[in-house]
Write a protein that holds these residues in place. Sequence first.
Motif, PDB file in Angstrom:
ATOM      1  N   UNK A  37      85.620  37.299  46.712  1.00  0.00           N
ATOM      2  CA  UNK A  37      86.324  36.448  45.732  1.00  0.00           C
ATOM      3  C   UNK A  37      85.663  35.082  45.600  1.00  0.00           C
ATOM      4  N   UNK A  38      84.685  34.771  46.444  1.00  0.00           N
ATOM      5  CA  UNK A  38      84.028  33.472  46.407  1.00  0.00           C
ATOM      6  C   UNK A  38      82.992  33.418  45.301  1.00  0.00           C
ATOM      7  N   UNK A  39      82.632  32.189  44.897  1.00  0.00           N
ATOM      8  CA  UNK A  39      81.663  32.001  43.812  1.00  0.00           C
ATOM      9  C   UNK A  39      80.271  32.484  44.224  1.00  0.00           C
ATOM     10  N   UNK A  40      79.917  32.221  45.480  1.00  0.00           N
ATOM     11  CA  UNK A  40      78.555  32.570  45.940  1.00  0.00           C
ATOM     12  C   UNK A  40      78.553  33.840  46.790  1.00  0.00           C
ATOM     13  N   UNK A  56      82.112  26.274  42.165  1.00  0.00           N
ATOM     14  CA  UNK A  56      81.084  26.439  41.126  1.00  0.00           C
ATOM     15  C   UNK A  56      81.408  27.531  40.118  1.00  0.00           C
ATOM     16  N   UNK A  57      82.287  28.475  40.485  1.00  0.00           N
ATOM     17  CA  UNK A  57      82.618  29.556  39.539  1.00  0.00           C
ATOM     18  C   UNK A  57      84.038  29.404  39.016  1.00  0.00           C
ATOM     19  N   UNK A  73      85.144  33.119  37.613  1.00  0.00           N
ATOM     20  CA  UNK A  73      85.866  34.218  38.276  1.00  0.00           C
ATOM     21  C   UNK A  73      87.151  33.728  38.926  1.00  0.00           C
ATOM     22  N   UNK A  74      87.276  32.403  39.004  1.00  0.00           N
ATOM     23  CA  UNK A  74      88.491  31.796  39.570  1.00  0.00           C
ATOM     24  C   UNK A  74      89.086  30.861  38.525  1.00  0.00           C
ATOM     25  N   UNK A  75      90.355  31.078  38.176  1.00  0.00           N
ATOM     26  CA  UNK A  75      90.999  30.235  37.151  1.00  0.00           C
ATOM     27  C   UNK A  75      91.418  28.898  37.772  1.00  0.00           C
TER      28      UNK A  75
END
Length: 457
Positions: A37-40, A56-57, A73-75
């Motif tokens: 679920x993380x950006x990286x 960052x995402x 990917x994360x609101x």
Amino acid sequence: MSCAGCTDAAACNFDASATIDDGSCESLSCAGCTDATACNYDASATIDDGSCESLTCAGCTDATACNFDASATIDDGSCESLSCAGCTDATACNFDASATIDDGSCESLSCAGCTDATACNFDASATIDDGSCESLSCAGCTDATACNFDASATIDDGSCESLTCAGCTDATACNFDASATIDDGSCESLSCAGCTDATACNFDASATIDDGSCESLSCAGCTDATACNFDASATIDDGSCESLSCAGCTDATACNFDASATIDDGSCESLTCAGCTDATACNFDASATIDDGSCESLSCAGCTDATACNYDASATIDDGSCESLTCAGCTDATACNFDASATIDDGSCESLSCAGCTDATACNFDASATIDDGSCESLSCAGCTDATACNFDASATIDDGSCESLSCAGCTDATACNFDASATIDDGSCESLSLRWLYRCYRLQLRRFCYHRRRIL
């Protein structure tokens, strides 16, 4: 040896076929973020190196929002539906091709006009014909070499002339007249001079000659869209970007959630908004968003039956205590035993105990009576009400005209010979005590004495 290799199953270069560990095991090449679920997130990583981050995402993940970020990917709660709102009706005058949300602003008047291409007032921008087409206004000079050549004219009206088209024909001049075919020497290069550098703050799109006035300060500002002081109008970054003024609690479930904050400063807390969230409880707190287990149902319990004697308007939970006896009584305001505190009529109303004479001028007036029983009379208390009259009646409240001042008139002087003890009004008959009158008084008193003696004998 062919069977030597890394035998550590947790290592990045683990060799399942190796039976002898050659000391080559390492844990760096496969280390990375293993949180999907993380950006990286690194799908190839098998060892989590603690580098996972969710900033960052972060962005708007609502595909229907104006600022939808397909890469997010994360609101982050930044979704909005205003900047892309507009008219989505392709047939409307104000159709906005960039709009994805219809805001109800569509209209069909501003683009209405003449759609007949052969008409004089043909409006190329019109998409709805309003019936205004006409063929008179397009008559004019059709000679392309004439000064008043009318390119829109399709009928020559004989008005062509070659004088009015004289002007500046130098295309580089400020006052270049594209319609002029004869140069009249009026060309100049000052009125259109300005900043022609498109990157400068004072860029003048209408300027065709650069006058050296370009500058890069007035439009300088923070161009970092993630910074707190991001300036959308700035085109040159002046290094002023900062990330403190917009820092706050970004946890939407926290009491001090700050919707305007984009950077979490660790200040989130869950105490100030804690309370009873049970809407049926006595201490329900509408402002509470976190239930602290304090809900109770006793302090607001009571009789909720509005017709009961012990009805409690503040009670929201009925505790079965309602009763209809303590407030029962006579509710008829005209009855003798009317009970103003009674809210339930118990059938005890009666009209006898308070009946009597209600006429305040009558002899038998009863101040306690509230119902007149027709017994009023004005005879028993009638008499002489004049306190100076002989027959004054102190008990009389109605004067019957019988007052008289004769029967009690006489001599009221106790020293006089003819003093009359029963007289209350002096009639001026008192006799003085001179020798002559003393003698008469003596004889008078003697006669009275003899008179009384004879009566006694």
